[in-house]
Design a protein around this motif. Sequence first.
Motif, PDB file in Angstrom:
ATOM      1  N   LEU A 143       0.830  -1.207   0.000  1.00 19.74           N
ATOM      2  CA  LEU A 143       0.000   0.000   0.000  1.00 19.74           C
ATOM      3  C   LEU A 143       0.863   1.254   0.000  1.00 19.74           C
ATOM      4  CD1 LEU A 143      -2.660   1.477   0.131  1.00 19.74           C
ATOM      5  CD2 LEU A 143      -2.697   1.118   2.607  1.00 19.74           C
ATOM      6  N   LEU A 144       1.931   1.273   0.778  1.00 17.21           N
ATOM      7  CA  LEU A 144       2.816   2.438   0.805  1.00 17.21           C
ATOM      8  C   LEU A 144       3.447   2.673  -0.566  1.00 17.21           C
ATOM      9  CD1 LEU A 144       4.621   2.001   4.249  1.00 17.21           C
ATOM     10  CD2 LEU A 144       2.777   3.584   3.672  1.00 17.21           C
ATOM     11  N   GLN A 145       3.819   1.599  -1.230  1.00 17.55           N
ATOM     12  CA  GLN A 145       4.380   1.706  -2.577  1.00 17.55           C
ATOM     13  C   GLN A 145       3.346   2.285  -3.540  1.00 17.55           C
ATOM     14  OE1 GLN A 145       5.216  -2.028  -4.694  1.00 17.55           O
ATOM     15  NE2 GLN A 145       7.220  -1.207  -5.235  1.00 17.55           N
ATOM     16  N   PHE A 146       2.119   1.827  -3.422  1.00 10.96           N
ATOM     17  CA  PHE A 146       1.045   2.327  -4.269  1.00 10.96           C
ATOM     18  C   PHE A 146       0.762   3.802  -4.005  1.00 10.96           C
ATOM     19  CE2 PHE A 146      -3.580   3.160  -4.625  1.00 10.96           C
ATOM     20  CZ  PHE A 146      -3.672   3.133  -6.010  1.00 10.96           C
ATOM     21  N   TYR A 171      -5.668  -0.611 -10.437  1.00  6.16           N
ATOM     22  CA  TYR A 171      -4.612  -1.296  -9.701  1.00  6.16           C
ATOM     23  C   TYR A 171      -5.035  -1.488  -8.238  1.00  6.16           C
ATOM     24  CZ  TYR A 171       0.001  -2.485  -7.847  1.00  6.16           C
ATOM     25  OH  TYR A 171       1.053  -3.124  -7.220  1.00  6.16           O
ATOM     26  N   ALA A 172      -5.591  -0.446  -7.642  1.00  2.59           N
ATOM     27  CA  ALA A 172      -6.053  -0.530  -6.254  1.00  2.59           C
ATOM     28  C   ALA A 172      -7.141  -1.590  -6.106  1.00  2.59           C
ATOM     29  CB  ALA A 172      -6.566   0.826  -5.790  1.00  2.59           C
ATOM     30  N   LYS A 173      -8.020  -1.654  -7.093  1.00  3.97           N
ATOM     31  CA  LYS A 173      -9.098  -2.645  -7.062  1.00  3.97           C
ATOM     32  C   LYS A 173      -8.535  -4.058  -7.119  1.00  3.97           C
ATOM     33  CE  LYS A 173     -13.504  -3.732  -9.295  1.00  3.97           C
ATOM     34  NZ  LYS A 173     -14.456  -3.324 -10.369  1.00  3.97           N
ATOM     35  N   GLN A 174      -7.541  -4.267  -7.971  1.00  2.49           N
ATOM     36  CA  GLN A 174      -6.913  -5.584  -8.105  1.00  2.49           C
ATOM     37  C   GLN A 174      -6.211  -6.007  -6.811  1.00  2.49           C
ATOM     38  OE1 GLN A 174      -4.293  -5.081 -11.431  1.00  2.49           O
ATOM     39  NE2 GLN A 174      -5.952  -4.848 -12.913  1.00  2.49           N
ATOM     40  N   GLN A 175      -5.603  -5.031  -6.127  1.00  5.74           N
ATOM     41  CA  GLN A 175      -4.839  -5.339  -4.915  1.00  5.74           C
ATOM     42  C   GLN A 175      -5.737  -5.559  -3.701  1.00  5.74           C
ATOM     43  OE1 GLN A 175      -1.471  -5.892  -5.054  1.00  5.74           O
ATOM     44  NE2 GLN A 175      -1.870  -5.645  -7.237  1.00  5.74           N
ATOM     45  N   ASN A 176      -7.001  -5.112  -3.794  1.00  7.12           N
ATOM     46  CA  ASN A 176      -7.972  -5.338  -2.725  1.00  7.12           C
ATOM     47  C   ASN A 176      -7.508  -4.774  -1.380  1.00  7.12           C
ATOM     48  OD1 ASN A 176     -10.540  -6.396  -2.055  1.00  7.12           O
ATOM     49  ND2 ASN A 176      -9.597  -8.202  -1.113  1.00  7.12           N
ATOM     50  N   TYR A 177      -7.003  -3.557  -1.392  1.00  9.40           N
ATOM     51  CA  TYR A 177      -6.567  -2.908  -0.152  1.00  9.40           C
ATOM     52  C   TYR A 177      -7.773  -2.650   0.752  1.00  9.40           C
ATOM     53  CZ  TYR A 177      -2.311  -1.762  -2.827  1.00  9.40           C
ATOM     54  OH  TYR A 177      -1.176  -1.815  -3.577  1.00  9.40           O
ATOM     55  N   SER A 178      -7.565  -2.747   2.041  1.00  9.60           N
ATOM     56  CA  SER A 178      -8.665  -2.519   2.984  1.00  9.60           C
ATOM     57  C   SER A 178      -8.613  -1.103   3.557  1.00  9.60           C
ATOM     58  CB  SER A 178      -8.597  -3.529   4.137  1.00  9.60           C
ATOM     59  OG  SER A 178      -7.487  -3.252   4.974  1.00  9.60           O
ATOM     60  N   LYS A 179      -9.770  -0.621   3.981  1.00  8.94           N
ATOM     61  CA  LYS A 179      -9.840   0.697   4.615  1.00  8.94           C
ATOM     62  C   LYS A 179      -9.085   0.689   5.944  1.00  8.94           C
ATOM     63  CE  LYS A 179     -14.184   2.111   2.467  1.00  8.94           C
ATOM     64  NZ  LYS A 179     -15.608   2.475   2.661  1.00  8.94           N
ATOM     65  N   ILE A 202     -10.110   6.617  -6.373  1.00 10.80           N
ATOM     66  CA  ILE A 202      -9.369   5.464  -5.855  1.00 10.80           C
ATOM     67  C   ILE A 202      -9.855   5.088  -4.465  1.00 10.80           C
ATOM     68  CG2 ILE A 202      -7.078   4.642  -5.196  1.00 10.80           C
ATOM     69  CD1 ILE A 202      -5.922   6.601  -7.275  1.00 10.80           C
ATOM     70  N   ILE A 203     -10.240   6.080  -3.684  1.00  9.76           N
ATOM     71  CA  ILE A 203     -10.650   5.853  -2.303  1.00  9.76           C
ATOM     72  C   ILE A 203     -11.823   4.882  -2.213  1.00  9.76           C
ATOM     73  CG2 ILE A 203     -12.261   7.797  -2.239  1.00  9.76           C
ATOM     74  CD1 ILE A 203      -9.865   6.756   0.594  1.00  9.76           C
ATOM     75  N   TYR A 204     -12.646   4.830  -3.261  1.00  7.18           N
ATOM     76  CA  TYR A 204     -13.843   3.982  -3.241  1.00  7.18           C
ATOM     77  C   TYR A 204     -13.540   2.517  -3.540  1.00  7.18           C
ATOM     78  CZ  TYR A 204     -15.751   8.672  -3.505  1.00  7.18           C
ATOM     79  OH  TYR A 204     -16.012   9.996  -3.257  1.00  7.18           O
ATOM     80  N   GLU A 205     -12.267   2.245  -3.902  1.00  7.43           N
ATOM     81  CA  GLU A 205     -11.872   0.868  -4.199  1.00  7.43           C
ATOM     82  C   GLU A 205     -11.333   0.145  -2.971  1.00  7.43           C
ATOM     83  OE1 GLU A 205     -12.740  -0.432  -6.882  1.00  7.43           O
ATOM     84  OE2 GLU A 205     -13.309   1.431  -7.888  1.00  7.43           O
ATOM     85  N   PHE A 206     -11.213   0.855  -1.854  1.00  4.23           N
ATOM     86  CA  PHE A 206     -10.742   0.208  -0.637  1.00  4.23           C
ATOM     87  C   PHE A 206     -11.887  -0.561   0.004  1.00  4.23           C
ATOM     88  CE2 PHE A 206      -7.484   3.260  -1.396  1.00  4.23           C
ATOM     89  CZ  PHE A 206      -6.337   2.733  -0.828  1.00  4.23           C
ATOM     90  N   THR A 207     -11.631  -1.793   0.381  1.00  2.00           N
ATOM     91  CA  THR A 207     -12.672  -2.665   0.910  1.00  2.00           C
ATOM     92  C   THR A 207     -12.878  -2.456   2.412  1.00  2.00           C
ATOM     93  OG1 THR A 207     -11.096  -4.456   1.334  1.00  2.00           O
ATOM     94  CG2 THR A 207     -12.167  -4.401  -0.816  1.00  2.00           C
ATOM     95  N   LEU A 208     -14.017  -2.879   2.910  1.00  4.49           N
ATOM     96  CA  LEU A 208     -14.325  -2.778   4.338  1.00  4.49           C
ATOM     97  C   LEU A 208     -13.506  -3.800   5.139  1.00  4.49           C
ATOM     98  CD1 LEU A 208     -18.190  -2.422   4.120  1.00  4.49           C
ATOM     99  CD2 LEU A 208     -16.530  -0.619   4.633  1.00  4.49           C
TER     100      LEU A 208
END
Length: 208
Positions: A143-146, A171-179, A202-208
């Motif tokens: 996430l820091l790299q992204f 890219y963020a969607k593929q990585q499935n980063y969490s909030k 991009i913020i909306y692609e972070f999962t719960l």
Amino acid sequence: MLKEYLEKNYGFNEPIFINEIRLDGFNDNALRHYFKRMLKSGDLARFDTGIYYLPKASRLLKKSYLDPMKVIVRKYIQSTTETYGYFAGATFANQIGLTTQMPATLEIVTSKESTKGRTVTVGSQTVRLKRPATNITSENVGLLQFLDAVSQGEKYSELSDSETGILLKNYAKQQNYSKELLSSVLSGITGPTAKKLIEWGIIYEFTL
């Protein structure tokens, strides 16, 4: 004994940092003495100050070789047990498709660096080092790299601003980063980067 230990724990043509070796019965002086003996016999080769490797020639090259990239990764990015850095700037921008250019100087953000920016040479490779805004761990490194790529997106991208945003969003969607993960690194996010996360969606692609 030392040779067998190095073969078992490192293998051939892999970086060995002498200051990291801890062996019962070997103090620093004894270790340096044995390293000198192994260098003289050809069982060990020196890459740079404090960095060695067990040489083993390949059939193709007919000569032992230590890839400088292995040294760079081991020294500034990760060991077998710890992660403390990542590729940034144009290097990572190339990896995710923002640019086709490969930089002559690699940019790395690493906890092993205490300055805002410093250039070093490893083998024949020039490396630009920067300290991180927040502590790097194996959990947050991706996430820091992204986020670093988001902050410098327009600087390195060969795409339009909208195309850059779409690529980073996907890219963020593929990585499935969490909030939750995002919340844990908020202290290292600048205002301009936060603004881009919102403007590019991009913020909306972070999962719960």
